[in-house]
Structure formats: C-alpha cells, structure tokens
Scaffold this motif. Structure first.
Motif, PDB file in Angstrom:
ATOM      1  N   UNK A 177       0.843  -1.182   0.000  1.00 32.45           N
ATOM      2  CA  UNK A 177       0.000   0.000   0.000  1.00 32.45           C
ATOM      3  C   UNK A 177       0.884   1.241   0.000  1.00 32.45           C
ATOM      4  N   UNK A 178       0.313   2.378  -0.351  1.00 30.53           N
ATOM      5  CA  UNK A 178       1.069   3.629  -0.385  1.00 30.53           C
ATOM      6  C   UNK A 178       0.490   4.636   0.602  1.00 30.53           C
ATOM      7  N   UNK A 179       1.157   5.767   0.711  1.00 35.33           N
ATOM      8  CA  UNK A 179       0.681   6.827   1.593  1.00 35.33           C
ATOM      9  C   UNK A 179      -0.726   7.273   1.214  1.00 35.33           C
ATOM     10  N   UNK A 180      -1.069   7.139  -0.059  1.00 37.19           N
ATOM     11  CA  UNK A 180      -2.411   7.518  -0.487  1.00 37.19           C
ATOM     12  C   UNK A 180      -3.509   6.676   0.124  1.00 37.19           C
ATOM     13  N   UNK A 181      -3.168   5.451   0.585  1.00 36.63           N
ATOM     14  CA  UNK A 181      -4.158   4.578   1.224  1.00 36.63           C
ATOM     15  C   UNK A 181      -4.379   4.923   2.698  1.00 36.63           C
ATOM     16  N   UNK A 209       8.945  13.377  -5.809  1.00 36.05           N
ATOM     17  CA  UNK A 209       9.794  13.385  -7.013  1.00 36.05           C
ATOM     18  C   UNK A 209       9.370  12.293  -7.993  1.00 36.05           C
ATOM     19  N   UNK A 210       8.045  12.095  -8.092  1.00 35.88           N
ATOM     20  CA  UNK A 210       7.516  11.108  -9.022  1.00 35.88           C
ATOM     21  C   UNK A 210       7.493   9.699  -8.497  1.00 35.88           C
ATOM     22  N   UNK A 211       7.944   9.491  -7.260  1.00 37.99           N
ATOM     23  CA  UNK A 211       7.990   8.139  -6.698  1.00 37.99           C
ATOM     24  C   UNK A 211       6.962   8.003  -5.591  1.00 37.99           C
ATOM     25  N   UNK A 212       6.326   6.843  -5.522  1.00 36.70           N
ATOM     26  CA  UNK A 212       5.326   6.606  -4.482  1.00 36.70           C
ATOM     27  C   UNK A 212       5.993   6.508  -3.120  1.00 36.70           C
ATOM     28  N   UNK A 213       5.280   6.946  -2.079  1.00 42.26           N
ATOM     29  CA  UNK A 213       5.697   6.766  -0.703  1.00 42.26           C
ATOM     30  C   UNK A 213       5.006   5.501  -0.211  1.00 42.26           C
ATOM     31  N   UNK A 214       5.767   4.421  -0.036  1.00 39.16           N
ATOM     32  CA  UNK A 214       5.202   3.111   0.281  1.00 39.16           C
ATOM     33  C   UNK A 214       5.095   2.908   1.785  1.00 39.16           C
ATOM     34  N   UNK A 215       4.183   2.031   2.198  1.00 43.09           N
ATOM     35  CA  UNK A 215       4.076   1.654   3.602  1.00 43.09           C
ATOM     36  C   UNK A 215       5.035   0.527   3.956  1.00 43.09           C
ATOM     37  N   UNK A 216       5.575  -0.138   2.976  1.00 43.49           N
ATOM     38  CA  UNK A 216       6.561  -1.195   3.184  1.00 43.49           C
ATOM     39  C   UNK A 216       7.918  -0.552   3.469  1.00 43.49           C
ATOM     40  N   UNK A 257      12.825   7.966   5.564  1.00 41.98           N
ATOM     41  CA  UNK A 257      12.294   8.698   4.408  1.00 41.98           C
ATOM     42  C   UNK A 257      10.799   8.934   4.556  1.00 41.98           C
ATOM     43  N   UNK A 258      10.114   7.961   5.129  1.00 39.56           N
ATOM     44  CA  UNK A 258       8.678   8.099   5.380  1.00 39.56           C
ATOM     45  C   UNK A 258       8.444   9.255   6.350  1.00 39.56           C
ATOM     46  N   UNK A 259       9.196   9.291   7.440  1.00 38.32           N
ATOM     47  CA  UNK A 259       9.095  10.377   8.429  1.00 38.32           C
ATOM     48  C   UNK A 259       9.363  11.731   7.770  1.00 38.32           C
ATOM     49  N   UNK A 260      10.428  11.784   6.971  1.00 37.29           N
ATOM     50  CA  UNK A 260      10.796  13.048   6.346  1.00 37.29           C
ATOM     51  C   UNK A 260       9.741  13.543   5.366  1.00 37.29           C
ATOM     52  N   UNK A 261       9.062  12.620   4.699  1.00 36.21           N
ATOM     53  CA  UNK A 261       7.999  13.040   3.783  1.00 36.21           C
ATOM     54  C   UNK A 261       6.939  13.836   4.533  1.00 36.21           C
ATOM     55  N   UNK A 262       6.500  13.323   5.674  1.00 40.54           N
ATOM     56  CA  UNK A 262       5.455  14.016   6.435  1.00 40.54           C
ATOM     57  C   UNK A 262       6.008  15.241   7.161  1.00 40.54           C
ATOM     58  N   UNK A 263       7.283  15.211   7.512  1.00 37.66           N
ATOM     59  CA  UNK A 263       7.898  16.384   8.153  1.00 37.66           C
ATOM     60  C   UNK A 263       7.945  17.569   7.195  1.00 37.66           C
ATOM     61  N   UNK A 294       4.568  19.954  12.308  1.00 39.35           N
ATOM     62  CA  UNK A 294       4.983  18.997  11.279  1.00 39.35           C
ATOM     63  C   UNK A 294       5.757  17.839  11.891  1.00 39.35           C
ATOM     64  N   UNK A 295       6.578  18.137  12.891  1.00 38.56           N
ATOM     65  CA  UNK A 295       7.308  17.069  13.575  1.00 38.56           C
ATOM     66  C   UNK A 295       6.345  16.124  14.289  1.00 38.56           C
ATOM     67  N   UNK A 296       5.318  16.683  14.888  1.00 40.63           N
ATOM     68  CA  UNK A 296       4.303  15.859  15.555  1.00 40.63           C
ATOM     69  C   UNK A 296       3.598  14.982  14.532  1.00 40.63           C
ATOM     70  N   UNK A 297       3.226  15.580  13.397  1.00 42.04           N
ATOM     71  CA  UNK A 297       2.573  14.823  12.320  1.00 42.04           C
ATOM     72  C   UNK A 297       3.458  13.680  11.861  1.00 42.04           C
ATOM     73  N   UNK A 298       4.724  13.971  11.555  1.00 43.30           N
ATOM     74  CA  UNK A 298       5.641  12.955  11.041  1.00 43.30           C
ATOM     75  C   UNK A 298       5.824  11.828  12.049  1.00 43.30           C
ATOM     76  N   UNK A 299       5.969  12.179  13.318  1.00 42.29           N
ATOM     77  CA  UNK A 299       6.161  11.160  14.353  1.00 42.29           C
ATOM     78  C   UNK A 299       4.920  10.287  14.496  1.00 42.29           C
ATOM     79  N   UNK A 300       3.743  10.907  14.563  1.00 42.81           N
ATOM     80  CA  UNK A 300       2.504  10.153  14.778  1.00 42.81           C
ATOM     81  C   UNK A 300       2.199   9.212  13.608  1.00 42.81           C
ATOM     82  N   UNK A 301       2.367   9.695  12.381  1.00 42.54           N
ATOM     83  CA  UNK A 301       2.061   8.852  11.220  1.00 42.54           C
ATOM     84  C   UNK A 301       3.081   7.713  11.114  1.00 42.54           C
TER      85      UNK A 301
END
Length: 408
Positions: free
Chosen positions: A45-49, A232-239, A247-253, A290-297
């Motif tokens: 799944x991706x971040x969009x899910x 940058x054209x690439x999906x943010x995956x949950x895997x 990288x997942x954390x930084x996306x939301x940060x 944003x840091x709170x968001x990134x940490x929680x997600x």
C-alpha cells in the motif's frame, strides 16, 4: 460514544454520501457492516491509502464492522477510473502475493478475528457464468447511465474496451454478494469510485429490495492540489523495504504549511482539541506541528521504535541534536574511490536522483552540496579526503534531504 459519522465529518474525511441523514441515524443506532475493496496491483500500500485505513480504524473503534475485500477477481482486470490507459494485466500468482503483503499492513490499523473485522476476497467472480450473470444482473444496468459516469467518459475518446467496461458491474456485484453473506449495507471508497458505489447500492435495492449506502472520501492532496503520497515522481510506500521509516518520516515532516493541520486531522488519532489549538501556531511552532505529524504517522505505520529512530536521525542531520546512527547512510568502498567516483554516480548509488539527467540539472541549479559546499560541475570526483576523520561525508539535496556516505 460519539456517532462515527460525526467523527469522520469533523476530521474532514467525507466527500460525498448517499442518504446522509439516514446513514448518520443508522450509525447512531446499530453496528453497521461496511466494506472497501482494494485491487492488489502492487506488493505494498502507499501513503495515499492511509486516509482510508484511518477511517476504518475510527469506524471500528466506534463499534462498526469492516470487511476488507481484496480484489482477487477485479484485480485481474483493473479499474479504469482516473486512468488514461489500461492497467497491466497481472497473473493470479502475483495477485495472491500482493494480497499477502497487504494483509500485514492492514493489521496495523484494524483488528481482524471473531466478532471483529473480516478479510475476504472476491474470487467468487472467477466462477461466474457469463451468460447467467448477464441475464440475472446485467438487466439492472443502463448502458446510457454507465457511459455518463466519469470513470468511463474520460476514456471514451481514447477507447474503452469491453474488458474494462465490465468493471462497474463486477464491483456492484461484489457489494450485493457482501450484503448476502454478511449483511453489508455500506460501501466506502475514494471519490473516484462514486459511480461504481452508486451502481452497487442500486443493484442491492433492485435485487433485494433493501436500502444500501455509499460514502466517498476526499483525496489526500498537497497544497497545490496534487495527490499526496508522491515524492519526485515516486510513491511513498508503507513497506519499510520500499520506503525507509526515515524517508517516510521526512515526507510528512516536509508537508506544505497549508496542509499540515488538515493532515493531522486525517492521519493521526490526536484529539481534535489539540489539533485545533495547533491551527493557531505560526513560524517555528508550525514546524513543531509537522514534527508531531511525522512522528505520529510513522508510529502508526512502522511502530513507536522506528518513529523514535527516524525522529532522532532527523534531529541529528538538521540540528545536530539527535542520534545520528540511524540517519540514511550509504557505504562507499575505497576501491570505488580508487577508480574515480563521479558525483552523479554517488547520487545514483544513494538513490537521491531518478536519472543522471536529473542529477546534472540539480547540480547546474546549485541543488547539491558536499559537506556544506555546493557542487558546481557534474564531473566532480569524490576523493578519500572528502571523508571526515570518522569516515563520513554528507550530501545535501536541496534544503530538505541529507544523506551520509560511509567509507568502508
């Protein structure tokens, strides 16, 4: 306990709903069995899910029953909605593998088991007799209405195959089958699924004489309105093997200032009172949000330990305050340096660029730094002298991405 419909509406999930007042009243009186389908066209799944997964969690916490329907049947066709061409046809083996991967990720959000959520798949579609199906259910569908649906209109100019045209009928049949098996009366989906969902609710009404409901969610979007979950054209995956927890954390940060509060409402379980208070924050306080968001997600998707490691690594790279041992790092051998390691090759090795052309463009625009100094030519060669006494160097891509190299 608060009405689940009110929770979803307050947090900004709901885009469209059939019979809104009636559904809200039903949710306040009894446990409603609802479903959402997922076509397993990838192995993660991706971040969009995330938005739909969070909605499922809210609904389950409020006492409603989820059916997660895996598209063993529909996944072998592919939904034409929001697409300009046909999906690549996948084999049954690939579909089964992808479903197994999905299940592990769903279990972070939803509890399955006796009296809890149900996971099923629509393999019943594989056993349908075409003539019998069209005789019994095809009569309930108007081709004129189907062609007016957005999911088909956008494809007519370029060509829509009969192969794809059947998708709406099959998804509608899924809804009917789930009603008959489990008493499911509500289908959820993204806003691009509205036509398919209405078709299913109508089929239940015509075939069973029962009122069914549909509800769609707003898309998770960035400040410019594009779909969230792309980088940058690439999906943010949950895997974690496809997108690292860091990288997942930084996306939301790094989400836009304009979307951080909306995203906190949709993708975290923080109380609304706390989020509303954050809406008044500005400047450095907004960065804290944003840091709170990134940490929680990250905690929800990858667990508290990985969230803490990602947070510490980010602090170490950007403020020098955290533990740097978990920062993204690529090993570089002395033999590579001996052969002359070009900066573009290093960026590729670190997976910081999708192509060599993109690397040259970034360097030309001053977007790449080595140990704090701008790289001015794509012919720059990395030397052993670029590494610190502890054997590390630092590459910066723009203002938001930092990556270490480790000499081995």
């Amino acid at each position: 306990m608060r009405n689940a419909y009110d929770i979803l509406k307050e947090r900004g999930f709901i885009a469209q709903c059939t019979h809104e007042d009636e559904l809200r009243e039903l949710m306040g009186k009894e446990s409603v069995t609802f479903y959402m389908g997922y076509d397993p066209t990838a192995d993660s799944l991706t971040a969009g899910h995330l938005l739909t997964l969070m909605a499922h969690a809210h609904l389950q916490r409020a006492g409603h029953r989820l059916i997660t329907l895996m598209g063993t049947g529909t996944g072998m066709i592919g939904d034409p909605s929001d697409r300009t061409g046909m999906r690549q046809v996948v084999t049954r083996e690939v579909v089964d593998h992808n479903i197994a991967c999905f299940k592990k990720q769903f279990e972070r959000f939803v509890e399955y088991g006796e009296g809890k959520a149900i996971m099923d798949d629509n393999s019943w579609l594989l056993d349908l007799n075409l003539v019998s199906f069209m005789r019994d259910y095809g009569v309930h569908f108007s081709v004129n209405r189907m062609l007016a649906a957005e999911c088909y209109k956008s494809r007519l100019a370029d060509g829509l195959t009969a192969f794809e045209f059947t998708y709406m009928l099959l998804q509608a049949y899924d809804f009917l089958e789930l009603y008959r098996r489990y008493g499911c009366r509500l289908q959820l989906g993204g806003n691009d699924q509205w036509s398919n969902i209405i078709a299913g609710a109508e089929l239940i009404r015509k075939a069973e004489g029962v009122q069914a409901y549909g509800l769609t969610f707003n898309l998770l979007t960035t400040g410019d309105g594009s779909k969230m979950g792309k980088s940058a054209g690439n999906a943010i995956w949950l895997d974690a093997a496809k997108t690292s927890p860091y990288d997942f954390y930084q996306y939301w940060r790094n989400v836009d200032d304009a979307t951080v509060i909306k995203t906190l409402k949709l993708l975290t379980f923080l109380p609304m009172e706390e989020i509303i208070a954050m809406a008044e924050w500005e400047g450095s306080q907004l960065n804290k949000a944003k840091e709170i968001l990134a940490y929680e997600v990250t905690k929800t998707v990858h667990g508290q330990k990985e969230a803490e490691k990602a947070q510490e690594a980010a602090k170490a790279l950007f403020s020098g305050a955290g533990d740097i041992k978990d920062a993204p790092t690529t090993d570089i051998s002395r033999s590579e340096l001996a052969g002359g390691l070009n900066i573009i090759t290093l960026l590729e090795k670190m997976k910081l660029i999708p192509s060599r052309g993109e690397g040259r463009r970034l360097i030309t625009q001053g977007g790449i730094k080595l140990n704090g100094e701008s790289i001015t030519t794509h012919e720059h060669i990395i030397k052993e002298a670029d590494f610190s006494d502890d054997g590390h160097l630092l590459i910066e891509k723009g203002k938001k991405i930092k990556h270490r190299g480790r000499l081995i």
